[in-house]
Design an enzyme around this catalytic site. Structure first.
Site, mmCIF file in Angstrom:
data_model
loop_
_atom_site.group_PDB
_atom_site.id
_atom_site.type_symbol
_atom_site.label_atom_id
_atom_site.label_comp_id
_atom_site.label_asym_id
_atom_site.label_seq_id
_atom_site.Cartn_x
_atom_site.Cartn_y
_atom_site.Cartn_z
ATOM 1 C CG HIS B 98 17.818 45.358 -8.319
ATOM 2 N ND1 HIS B 98 18.601 46.491 -8.221
ATOM 3 C CD2 HIS B 98 16.812 45.535 -7.422
ATOM 4 C CE1 HIS B 98 18.097 47.303 -7.313
ATOM 5 N NE2 HIS B 98 17.006 46.758 -6.815
ATOM 6 C CG HIS B 100 12.077 45.088 -7.021
ATOM 7 N ND1 HIS B 100 12.481 44.887 -5.722
ATOM 8 C CD2 HIS B 100 12.775 46.166 -7.451
ATOM 9 C CE1 HIS B 100 13.377 45.818 -5.390
ATOM 10 N NE2 HIS B 100 13.570 46.603 -6.420
#
Lengths: 136, 136
Positions: B98, B100
């Site tokens: 992932h 950010h």
């Protein structure tokens, strides 16, 4: 006025190069946050993520992954931070799109935003050669 | 055992979704470093950058750029940090690739690595809707 990174692309300013292809260049950060701190740039000069054509965003992302793998093989850190800053308020210093790869070791207390001062140019060149030799 | 993000992909765990396509999903971080902190994930579960197939690295990078533009339009921050952590030693908490996006404002003293505590779910949903409406 060309950015300092554009002048690295042309060779006007020397750098410890790790990898180069048509659209991207990877070289050692001269002011590293940790040993092996490497920058991936888009050779064409765009200020930040919002400005780069999507196909070049992809090219830089691919090169980042390949360099990250080579850093893992070469230096065997416990982790890696991938960081890309946009705007002075976010800590961007050179306004030419670039991604930081910052190797991390357990308990190192390193922040990708805190630098340790200038590195020894010869050590950077040795790191660049070792990492470059592990590129696939 | 599916990661918490895989359970968000299936809808088993609710999230404030910003954007979704075949390979990627964007949603608000429930424990934001700043207002508008958004996560972009690869729907398929891979631990980190080293593990993700290159075409999905590209897909996540493209979505990250599009969401970043929508955040700039919506919240008008002064900057953005893009951060992706690999390994516990680098601050990775969820072992599902992932990225950010952390909006930054001048003088905010924010670090992408320091969280401000749980956000109000309703505020997160409002942010997600606003940012999603500005996706192009």
């Amino acid at each position: 006025m060309a950015s300092i990174f554009s002048r690295i692309v042309t060779g006007e300013i020397p750098s410890a190069k790790v990898y180069e292809d048509e659209h991207t260049l990877a070289f050692m950060d001269i002011n590293p946050a940790s040993r092996g701190h490497t920058l991936i740039i888009c050779k064409e000069e765009y200020p930040g993520l919002l400005d780069v054509p999507p196909r070049l965003v992809e090219a830089v992302a691919r090169t980042t992954q390949r360099v990250a793998r080579a850093i893992m093989t070469t230096l065997q850190p416990d982790g890696l931070n991938i960081v890309q800053n946009n705007g002075a308020a976010a800590g961007q210093v050179v306004f030419h799109y670039h991604i930081h790869i910052v190797p991390r070791w357990k308990g190192d207390q390193v922040s990708p935003f805190s630098r340790q001062g200038k590195a020894d140019p010869q050590e950077l060149q040795e790191l660049a050669t070792m990492i470059g030799n592990n590129m696939h």
